[in-house]
Design a protein around this motif. Structure first.
Motif, PDB file in Angstrom:
ATOM      1  N   GLN A 326      51.239  91.083   9.260  1.00 59.74           N
ATOM      2  CA  GLN A 326      52.481  91.068   8.496  1.00 59.74           C
ATOM      3  C   GLN A 326      52.450  90.131   7.289  1.00 59.74           C
ATOM      4  N   GLU A 327      51.455  89.249   7.231  1.00 59.78           N
ATOM      5  CA  GLU A 327      51.343  88.328   6.091  1.00 59.78           C
ATOM      6  C   GLU A 327      50.521  88.910   4.947  1.00 59.78           C
ATOM      7  N   SER A 329      49.700  90.683   1.617  1.00 55.53           N
ATOM      8  CA  SER A 329      50.519  90.822   0.402  1.00 55.53           C
ATOM      9  C   SER A 329      51.114  92.218   0.302  1.00 55.53           C
ATOM     10  N   ARG A 332      54.049  92.407   2.812  1.00 51.58           N
ATOM     11  CA  ARG A 332      55.202  91.592   2.393  1.00 51.58           C
ATOM     12  C   ARG A 332      55.905  92.197   1.179  1.00 51.58           C
TER      13      ARG A 332
END
Length: 409
Positions: A326-327, A329, A332
C-alpha cells in the motif's frame, strides 16, 4: 459517313463486351472470389519464406493460433469456414477475489472478443490441449483446404523451435497446405510492427488484399497516434511504469507477483510505444518478484495484465494479500490500471492497440486528456470488426473494461 463509322465502332464494342461477359461466366468466377490458374491453384509465400500452393477457393480452415486469424476471418465474413482450432483460448472465464473489508469482487463471462462474436467456435475440435502435441489424426479428418500456424502463439510459444519444425514437417507430409505466420515472440526482436504483415498475408490467402490492408493500416495508425503524442518527452519527465502480474501462482511460490524485463514485448509497449520507462530493469518474462523488490522499484504507474487471471486495480488496492504494497507510489496516487482481459495472448491479437492506449494514457493522462478510452474502444471494435455500437459495448464488457466508463478514463 461519319454516322456509319461511329455506329460500326459501337457495334464492335458491344460484341467485345458480350464476349468478355460470356467468357467470365464460363470460368465460373464471381466478384470477390479468389482467382487462380486454370488448375485451381495459387502460390503464395508465407512469413518463413516458404512457397505454399493453396486452392483458389478455400472453404475449410484450421487455425493453430489464439484467435488472431479467426478475428480477421470474422471481418471478412468467413468465420463459418473455420473447422478446427489450435488451442484452448475459446473458454469463458470467471474471476473472484476478496477485498480487505470482507467483500467479494466477481467478474463473469470474460472471453476473447472472437469467442463472443462467433460462439459456435466453442463447438469445434481443439487440436492442441495443454501438455499435448497436435492431434494429426483429427487434423487430417477435418480435410482442411489450408492450415494457419502462428509461431509465437500459445501452442508454439517462444522456445518451441524443435516442436515447431517437427509440426511443420508433419503437416507438410500430410499434403495439407500450411501457411506459417510469425508473431512477435518469434521475431528477432519483440515488436508489433510486423503484425500488419501477418494480417496482409491472411488477406492474400483469401484474396482480400484491399480489406486486409485497410485493417492493418488502421491498427498501425492507432499506434502511430500514440507515438506521435509521446515522441518528444525528455527522459527526465518519463514516468517509471511496471507491468505487474498479480498471479496467484507467484503468490503461492512466496512472491508478490510477476515482472517483465526489457527484452519482452510487455516492456516494448511501455518504452517503444508509450515512450515511458520500464521500472523493472532486468530481463525475462513472468519473473517472480518479492514484495521487497516491488517496494524497492516503487513504480510511478502500474498496469495489470492478464496473469493466471484477471486483475482489476481494486485487487492491488484492497486485497488482503497486497496490504504490504500500500506504500507504493502508484497505489498511494491511485495510478493503477487494468489492461483488457486477454487470455492466451502470447503473440498479441487484433486488440493490441487497446493495451497500448491504456498504457499510454496511464503514463501521460494530460497528453491524452482529449481521448476517452472507454469511448475510443467502442469505435475501435466497430472499425476492426464492423459491428454496431451495442455489440461493441458487449465486447468491451467481455474484456472486463467497463471500469473505464465508471472512471471516465
Amino acid at each position: 459517313m461519319k454516322r456509319s463509322c461511329c455506329g460500326g465502332r459501337a457495334a464492335l464494342l458491344f460484341v467485345c463486351l458480350f464476349c468478355a461477359i460470356l467468357f467470365c461466366g464460363c470460368t465460373g468466377t464471381t466478384a470477390g472470389e479468389p482467382v487462380g490458374d486454370p488448375s485451381g491453384i495459387r502460390t503464395i509465400t508465407d512469413m518463413r519464406g516458404r512457397t505454399v500452393e493453396i486452392p483458389a477457393t478455400i472453404d475449410r480452415v484450421v487455425c493453430i493460433d489464439d484467435g488472431f486469424v479467426e478475428g480477421i476471418m470474422y471481418r471478412f465474413g468467413m468465420q463459418d469456414r473455420v473447422v478446427g482450432l489450435g488451442g484452448e483460448w475459446i473458454k469463458d472465464y470467471n474471476y473472484t477475489f476478496e477485498a480487505k473489508s470482507g467483500g467479494t469482487y466477481e467478474y463473469q463471462n470474460g472471453m476473447n472478443p472472437v469467442r463472443y462474436l462467433v460462439p459456435d467456435l466453442a463447438d469445434l475440435p481443439v487440436l492442441v490441449t495443454s501438455g499435448t502435441a497436435i492431434n494429426y489424426e483429427t487434423l487430417a479428418s477435418l480435410e482442411p483446404d489450408v492450415v494457419f500456424l502462428r509461431a509465437g502463439a500459445w501452442a508454439f510459444s517462444a522456445g518451441s523451435d524443435e516442436s515447431l519444425e517437427k509440426t511443420i514437417q508433419t503437416i507438410d507430409s500430410l499434403g495439407i497446405p500450411l501457411v506459417v505466420l510469425v508473431g512477435p515472440p518469434y521475431q528477432e526482436r519483440p515488436t508489433v510492427d510486423h503484425v500488419g504483415e501477418e494480417i496482409r498475408l491472411v488477406g492474400e490467402v483469401f484474396a482480400r488484399q484491399e480489406d486486409s490492408d485497410a485493417l492493418a493500416s488502421y491498427l498501425e495508425g492507432e499506434i502511430a497516434v500514440i507515438r506521435e503524442r509521446t515522441k518528444d518527452i525528455p527522459d527526465s519527465e518519463k514516468p517509471r511504469m511496471m507491468q505487474f502480474g498479480l498471479s496467484p501462482r507467484a503468490r503461492q511460490g512466496g512472491g508478490a507477483g510477476m515482472a517483465w524485463g526489457g527484452d519482452t514485448i510487455e516492456s516494448y509497449f511501455i518504452e517503444e510505444i508509450a515512450n515511458a520507462k520500464n521500472a523493472y530493469e532486468g530481463t525475462g518474462a513472468f519473473v517472480v518478484v518479492s514484495t521487497e523488490q516491488v517496494l524497492a522499484l516503487d513504480p510511478d504507474v502500474v498496469v495489470l495484465p492478464t496473469a493466471q487471471g484477471y486483475h482489476p486495480a481494486e485487487e492491488l488496492y484492497t486485497a488482503p494479500y497486497y496490504q504490504n504494497l500500500q506504500e507504493l507510489s502508484a497505489v498511494r496516487n491511485h495510478r493503477v490500471y487494468a489492461l483488457p482481459w486477454t487470455p492466451y495472448n502470447w503473440a498479441k491479437r487484433l486488440e493490441y492497440p487497446i493495451e497500448a492506449m491504456v498504457i499510454a494514457k496511464a503514463a501521460y493522462p494530460d497528453r491524452f486528456a482529449d481521448i476517452n478510452v472507454g469511448e475510443w474502444t467502442l469505435d475501435f471494435y466497430q472499425q476492426v470488426y464492423g459491428v454496431d455500437e451495442a455489440t461493441a459495448k458487449e465486447l468491451r464488457s467481455v474484456q472486463w473494461m467497463d471500469w473505464m466508463v465508471e472512471e471516465t478514463f
